[in-house]
Design a protein around this motif. Structure first.
Motif, short mmCIF file in Angstrom:
data_model
loop_
_atom_site.label_atom_id
_atom_site.label_comp_id
_atom_site.label_asym_id
_atom_site.label_seq_id
_atom_site.Cartn_x
_atom_site.Cartn_y
_atom_site.Cartn_z
N PRO A 4 0.84 -1.20 0.00
CA PRO A 4 0.00 0.00 0.00
C PRO A 4 0.87 1.25 0.00
N ILE A 5 0.34 2.28 -0.61
CA ILE A 5 1.10 3.53 -0.61
C ILE A 5 1.12 4.05 0.81
N SER A 6 2.31 4.15 1.35
CA SER A 6 2.40 4.47 2.77
C SER A 6 1.97 5.91 3.03
N ASN A 125 -7.77 -4.31 -18.23
CA ASN A 125 -8.48 -4.38 -16.94
C ASN A 125 -7.59 -4.93 -15.83
N HIS A 126 -7.57 -4.22 -14.71
CA HIS A 126 -6.88 -4.73 -13.54
C HIS A 126 -7.85 -4.86 -12.36
N ARG A 127 -9.14 -4.71 -12.65
CA ARG A 127 -10.13 -4.83 -11.57
C ARG A 127 -10.77 -6.21 -11.58
N HIS A 221 -7.31 2.83 -17.63
CA HIS A 221 -7.48 3.78 -16.54
C HIS A 221 -6.30 3.65 -15.57
N SER A 222 -5.72 4.79 -15.24
CA SER A 222 -4.69 4.82 -14.21
C SER A 222 -3.51 3.92 -14.57
N ARG A 223 -3.24 2.86 -13.82
CA ARG A 223 -2.13 1.98 -14.20
C ARG A 223 -2.39 1.39 -15.60
N GLY A 224 -3.66 1.19 -15.92
CA GLY A 224 -4.01 0.71 -17.26
C GLY A 224 -3.78 1.79 -18.32
N GLY A 225 -3.92 3.05 -17.91
CA GLY A 225 -3.69 4.17 -18.83
C GLY A 225 -2.20 4.32 -19.14
N LYS A 226 -1.37 4.17 -18.11
CA LYS A 226 0.08 4.21 -18.33
C LYS A 226 0.44 3.11 -19.33
N THR A 227 -0.15 1.94 -19.10
CA THR A 227 0.13 0.79 -19.98
C THR A 227 -0.35 1.06 -21.40
N GLY A 259 1.99 15.65 -6.48
CA GLY A 259 1.29 14.39 -6.19
C GLY A 259 2.28 13.23 -6.24
N GLU A 260 1.89 12.15 -6.87
CA GLU A 260 2.76 10.96 -6.93
C GLU A 260 4.05 11.27 -7.71
N THR A 261 5.18 10.81 -7.18
CA THR A 261 6.47 11.05 -7.85
C THR A 261 7.09 9.73 -8.30
N ILE A 264 8.04 7.64 -5.33
CA ILE A 264 6.89 7.03 -4.65
C ILE A 264 6.37 5.85 -5.47
N ILE A 265 6.23 6.04 -6.76
CA ILE A 265 5.62 4.98 -7.58
C ILE A 265 6.55 3.77 -7.66
N ASN A 266 7.85 4.01 -7.77
CA ASN A 266 8.78 2.88 -7.84
C ASN A 266 8.85 2.13 -6.52
N SER A 268 6.20 1.99 -4.27
CA SER A 268 4.91 1.33 -4.03
C SER A 268 4.67 0.19 -5.01
N PHE A 269 5.13 0.36 -6.24
CA PHE A 269 4.85 -0.62 -7.30
C PHE A 269 6.14 -1.02 -8.02
N PRO A 270 7.03 -1.73 -7.32
CA PRO A 270 8.33 -2.05 -7.92
C PRO A 270 8.23 -2.99 -9.13
N HIS A 271 7.03 -3.53 -9.35
CA HIS A 271 6.86 -4.50 -10.44
C HIS A 271 6.27 -3.89 -11.70
N TRP A 272 6.11 -2.57 -11.76
CA TRP A 272 5.46 -1.95 -12.91
C TRP A 272 6.44 -1.54 -14.01
N PHE A 273 7.45 -0.74 -13.61
CA PHE A 273 8.37 -0.16 -14.59
C PHE A 273 9.68 -0.96 -14.64
N GLU A 364 -13.77 12.13 -8.29
CA GLU A 364 -12.59 11.41 -7.82
C GLU A 364 -11.95 10.57 -8.92
N HIS A 365 -10.89 9.89 -8.51
CA HIS A 365 -10.10 9.00 -9.36
C HIS A 365 -10.93 7.77 -9.74
N ASP A 366 -11.32 7.68 -11.01
CA ASP A 366 -12.12 6.55 -11.47
C ASP A 366 -12.34 6.70 -12.98
C1 GTR Z 1 -2.41 4.34 -7.41
C2 GTR Z 1 -1.07 4.63 -8.02
C3 GTR Z 1 -1.28 5.36 -9.28
C4 GTR Z 1 -2.36 4.75 -10.13
C5 GTR Z 1 -3.51 4.14 -9.35
C6 GTR Z 1 -4.43 3.20 -10.12
O1 GTR Z 1 -2.36 3.78 -6.19
O2 GTR Z 1 -0.32 5.39 -7.10
O3 GTR Z 1 -0.06 5.47 -9.97
O4 GTR Z 1 -1.83 3.84 -11.01
O5 GTR Z 1 -3.08 3.47 -8.25
O6 GTR Z 1 -4.01 2.39 -10.94
O7 GTR Z 1 -5.63 3.29 -9.87
#
Ligand code: GTR
Length: 383
Positions: A4-6, A125-127, A221-227, A259-261, A264-266, A268-273, A364-366
């Protein structure tokens, strides 16, 4: 385990515009040798490959292209997932390489009523999914609405190629097909694997008689959007690419550190990049690229970003600025007429230009129905 993001990381994040460093961004139009790039030819032969290599080596890692064989098998069909509207094909895509094989699952909904071939929208999809293969959250993936508008729509789950988990991300195509990637500092990680999966989906669409693959839209969306952005930079078969609230490592400029840097992202999510991306933790300025150079790898194909006002973690202003700056490849190299508002603060309605689009909404984020609705207007104009 998902890390979790601390609170500590979140508390370290800056949300104060006055503390954003003065932006000095790398120039997309000056080559590594110092040549000024103006023509389409110099862009495509010299500068675009340089920028691509930097993103591949320093940020996202490789998406390996080699395999010996790909095959498609209809694992299940459902004639009535949405009565009278759609048919569902659950497809197993099996890829073989060096004596190993991997099977991923793709869910494809096709309009029932209409004949002919359909434009296609693929959602990364990651949900969680329900057993029928559609998503629990119909706003996130509004299958019936997309079908009613004449699209075929498909999705695959991250789990099917690389679990979204720092301890388990290898338990997919990294273990089965591409183990050597794990030894490389620029090797494929989860984003690369998800992108690879989208490309295998496209391989299926291209040979599907009901799909017009030339009109394909990639959505994340979000991590899926980066992808989605990195996938489309690798694979020119996507006509439109939509990164919703993709934030750090996606749409947003890393050098703003809002916001996220990167650090922070590396963490919290060392398996993404790619592992190399960690070199830039707290050292964004030493990266020879920034995210405004990513749309240029997709150009002249259409690209779309969206932000939410309540999603400051993703830095809406940084998302807008990188698209605005990135759209210079569309105007200066490909001769598109594009007009962006001067100031982010003055945006009052969606910016839907030829091949480049953006919106920001309340909330919000969605990935919400509002986002889809606004985006689909852009799609209908640009496809
Ligand atoms: C967050 C992460 C973001 C974003 C988001 C998501 O926790 O910090 O970079 O990818 O998750 O995928 O909803």
């Amino acid at each position: 385990t998902l890390i979790p993001i601390s609170m500590q990381a979140q508390n370290k994040a800056n949300y104060d515009e006055s503390k954003v460093p003065a932006l000095v961004l790398p120039d997309p139009f000056v080559s590594e040798k110092g040549e000024v790039i103006r023509s389409k030819e110099d862009w495509e032969k010299v500068r675009k490959p340089e920028i691509f290599k930097l993103f591949e080596r320093e940020v996202y890692g490789q998406i390996p292209r080699d395999f010996e064989d790909i095959s498609f098998a209809l694992a299940q069909e459902n004639e009535n997932p949405y009565p009278d509207l759609a048919r569902l094909e659950e497809v197993d895509i099996t890829v073989r390489r060096q004596g190993q094989s991997h099977t991923m699952r793709l869910n494809l909904f096709l309009p029932k009523k209409k004949s002919g071939s359909f434009p296609l929208i693929l959602l990364i999809n990651h949900r969680p999914m329900d057993p029928e293969g559609s998503l629990v959250d119909e706003a996130f993936w509004p299958v019936p609405e997309l079908i009613k508008r004449g699209f075929a729509t498909a999705s695959f789950h991250a789990e099917t190629v690389s679990p979204d988990d720092a301890d388990r991300y290898q338990e997919g195509i990294l273990n089965t097909l591409y183990p050597e990637q794990m030894e490389m500092a620029d090797g494929m990680k989860a984003f690369g694997a998800w992108g690879w999966a989208a490309m295998r989906g496209m391989d299926y669409f291209e040979q599907h008689e009901k799909i017009n693959a030339a009109k394909s839209v990639l959505v994340g969306h979000s991590r899926g959007g980066k992808t989605a952005l990195w996938t489309s930079a690798n694979d020119p078969r996507w006509a439109i690419t939509y990164a919703n609230e993709s934030g750090c490592g996606g749409a947003a400029l890393s050098r703003r550190k809002f916001g996220e840097t990167v650090e922070i992202i590396n963490s919290s999510f060392p398996h993404w990049f790619a592992d190399n991306f960690r070199k830039y933790n707290g050292r964004e300025e030493s990266l020879l690229i920034d995210q405004h150079m990513l749309p240029g790898l997709i150009a002249p194909r259409a690209v779309y970003y969206a932000s939410a006002k309540g999603d400051q973690w993703a830095d809406p202003k940084g998302e807008f600025l990188s698209l605005k700056l990135g759209s210079r490849v569309y105007t200066d190299i490909y001769g598109q007429k594009i007009q962006f508002p001067e100031a982010f603060e003055s945006i009052t309605s969606p910016i839907h230009q030829k091949s480049v689009g953006y919106h920001i909404r309340e909330g919000e984020h969605d990935l919400s129905w509002t986002d889809w609705e606004i985006f689909l207007e852009f799609v209908e104009k640009n496809l």
